[in-house]
Design a protein around this motif. Sequence first.
Motif, PDB file in Angstrom:
ATOM      1  N   LEU A  39       4.155   5.514  -1.786  1.00 31.58           N
ATOM      2  CA  LEU A  39       3.363   6.601  -1.976  1.00 31.58           C
ATOM      3  C   LEU A  39       4.466   7.423  -2.605  1.00 31.58           C
ATOM      4  CD1 LEU A  39       1.641   6.349   1.857  1.00 31.58           C
ATOM      5  CD2 LEU A  39       0.643   6.296  -0.162  1.00 31.58           C
ATOM      6  N   ILE A  40       5.166   8.052  -2.282  1.00 31.19           N
ATOM      7  CA  ILE A  40       6.308   8.997  -2.532  1.00 31.19           C
ATOM      8  C   ILE A  40       6.293   9.139  -3.944  1.00 31.19           C
ATOM      9  CG2 ILE A  40       8.845  10.573  -3.121  1.00 31.19           C
ATOM     10  CD1 ILE A  40       8.388   9.668   0.496  1.00 31.19           C
ATOM     11  N   THR A  41       6.764   7.885  -4.430  1.00 28.30           N
ATOM     12  CA  THR A  41       6.821   7.231  -6.106  1.00 28.30           C
ATOM     13  C   THR A  41       5.395   7.558  -6.868  1.00 28.30           C
ATOM     14  OG1 THR A  41       7.811   5.655  -5.481  1.00 28.30           O
ATOM     15  CG2 THR A  41       7.076   5.207  -7.587  1.00 28.30           C
ATOM     16  N   LEU A  42       4.266   6.903  -6.352  1.00 31.99           N
ATOM     17  CA  LEU A  42       2.692   7.027  -6.614  1.00 31.99           C
ATOM     18  C   LEU A  42       2.927   8.976  -6.802  1.00 31.99           C
ATOM     19  CD1 LEU A  42       0.471   4.876  -5.241  1.00 31.99           C
ATOM     20  CD2 LEU A  42       1.966   4.426  -7.435  1.00 31.99           C
ATOM     21  N   LEU A  43       3.300   9.673  -5.721  1.00 35.81           N
ATOM     22  CA  LEU A  43       3.091  11.228  -6.200  1.00 35.81           C
ATOM     23  C   LEU A  43       4.171  11.692  -6.450  1.00 35.81           C
ATOM     24  CD1 LEU A  43       1.548  13.829  -4.656  1.00 35.81           C
ATOM     25  CD2 LEU A  43       3.224  14.018  -3.080  1.00 35.81           C
ATOM     26  N   GLY A  44       5.429  11.879  -6.853  1.00 36.69           N
ATOM     27  CA  GLY A  44       6.304  11.984  -7.958  1.00 36.69           C
ATOM     28  C   GLY A  44       6.407  11.566  -9.542  1.00 36.69           C
ATOM     29  N   ASN A  45       4.753  10.343  -9.702  1.00 37.34           N
ATOM     30  CA  ASN A  45       5.012  10.117 -10.939  1.00 37.34           C
ATOM     31  C   ASN A  45       3.599  10.751 -11.213  1.00 37.34           C
ATOM     32  OD1 ASN A  45       7.099   8.394 -12.567  1.00 37.34           O
ATOM     33  ND2 ASN A  45       6.902   8.110 -10.449  1.00 37.34           N
ATOM     34  N   GLY A  46       2.779  10.749 -10.256  1.00 32.56           N
ATOM     35  CA  GLY A  46       1.552  11.629 -10.257  1.00 32.56           C
ATOM     36  C   GLY A  46       1.485  12.934 -10.812  1.00 32.56           C
ATOM     37  N   LEU A  47       2.480  13.980 -10.377  1.00 28.89           N
ATOM     38  CA  LEU A  47       3.135  14.678 -10.474  1.00 28.89           C
ATOM     39  C   LEU A  47       2.847  15.044 -11.670  1.00 28.89           C
ATOM     40  CD1 LEU A  47       2.678  17.982  -8.557  1.00 28.89           C
ATOM     41  CD2 LEU A  47       4.849  17.082  -8.287  1.00 28.89           C
ATOM     42  N   THR A  50       0.569  14.820 -14.315  1.00 32.50           N
ATOM     43  CA  THR A  50      -0.358  16.272 -13.853  1.00 32.50           C
ATOM     44  C   THR A  50       0.091  17.138 -14.496  1.00 32.50           C
ATOM     45  OG1 THR A  50      -1.584  15.412 -11.677  1.00 32.50           O
ATOM     46  CG2 THR A  50      -1.808  17.471 -12.152  1.00 32.50           C
ATOM     47  N   MET A  74       4.371   4.226 -12.622  1.00 32.43           N
ATOM     48  CA  MET A  74       3.314   4.124 -11.157  1.00 32.43           C
ATOM     49  C   MET A  74       2.636   2.744 -11.112  1.00 32.43           C
ATOM     50  SD  MET A  74       1.335   7.747 -10.976  1.00 32.43           S
ATOM     51  CE  MET A  74       1.058   8.564 -12.794  1.00 32.43           C
TER      52      MET A  74
END
Length: 315
Positions: A39-47, A50, A74
């Motif tokens: 979840l942190i990986t998705l959040l960091g790379n998604g951020l 974005t 991701m």
Amino acid sequence: MQTVGKENHSSVSEFLLLGFSSEPQVRMALFIFFLLLYLITLLGNGLITTLIYLDSRLHTPMYFFLSILSMVDMSYVTTTVPQMLVNMVCPRRTISWGACVAQMFIFLVLGNGECVLYAVMAYDRYVAICFPLHYTLRMSRPICIKMVTMCWCISIVGSLVYTIFTVRLPYCGPHKINHFFCEIPAVLKLACADTTFNDRLDFILAFTLLLVPLSLILASYMRIFASIFRIRSSQGRIKSFSTCASHITVVTMFYAPAMMMYMRPGSWYDPERDKKLALFYNVVSAFLNPIIYSLRNKDVKMAFLKVFGDRRTPQ
């Protein structure tokens, strides 16, 4: 598992992924840990993706390639980690033959694509530092898109060849894969045939898709460092080094375990070691990439404050 005998050739309909541990308590602890990591990986790379999309100051070739890298990361972890998490809570821990083949191919496409993308990013830094006056011309938007397209074409072709020569082998049992996903070296150990040709093909493709991009990266940085050392200002040298430090770090984290995995003889196969290596270049690398690129990057920090924080951040 269903087995069909036919002229001394049998095929399996599903595989059993052994994963990391059979102890329920250990598996639950690992499930929580890898779920948070995912979840942190998705959040960091998604951020990162974005911020690059929303902030016009980050609409440069360097950040364009970084956004592609974040999307690849991701997708990369999503290819393996959800299956691993399901197997940690599901007692069967099986994967169908078709799903296994799809996972092998997609994993290879993304991994090989990341290898070539790192070389493209190194070339971008080479042009920016060695030819700053020609940077806009050499790294125009159409050229960047062509580079990314070339990256994926090379990756898809190489991955398709590797996957086809793996699935054409007979698999007649056992059906237990000592891994947390269908990685080709682990699957080949279950083949009911001589895999010498596949081992040689593995080395050739690894040489092409790992060592050739790595050679281009090293050549680019040799030229970059030569140019940096000619800069008279110490502050200018430090600034130039800082733009390359993040890329060098993530390249090292990715290439070192990947080369240990795919460029060693088949006789050196060690399932426990290979699982740890795969975790590092697949999960840990994707987790650390946004951290490495953002902590020392003022542009990313400013973009974060502009989009999510203090709107009074100077333009």
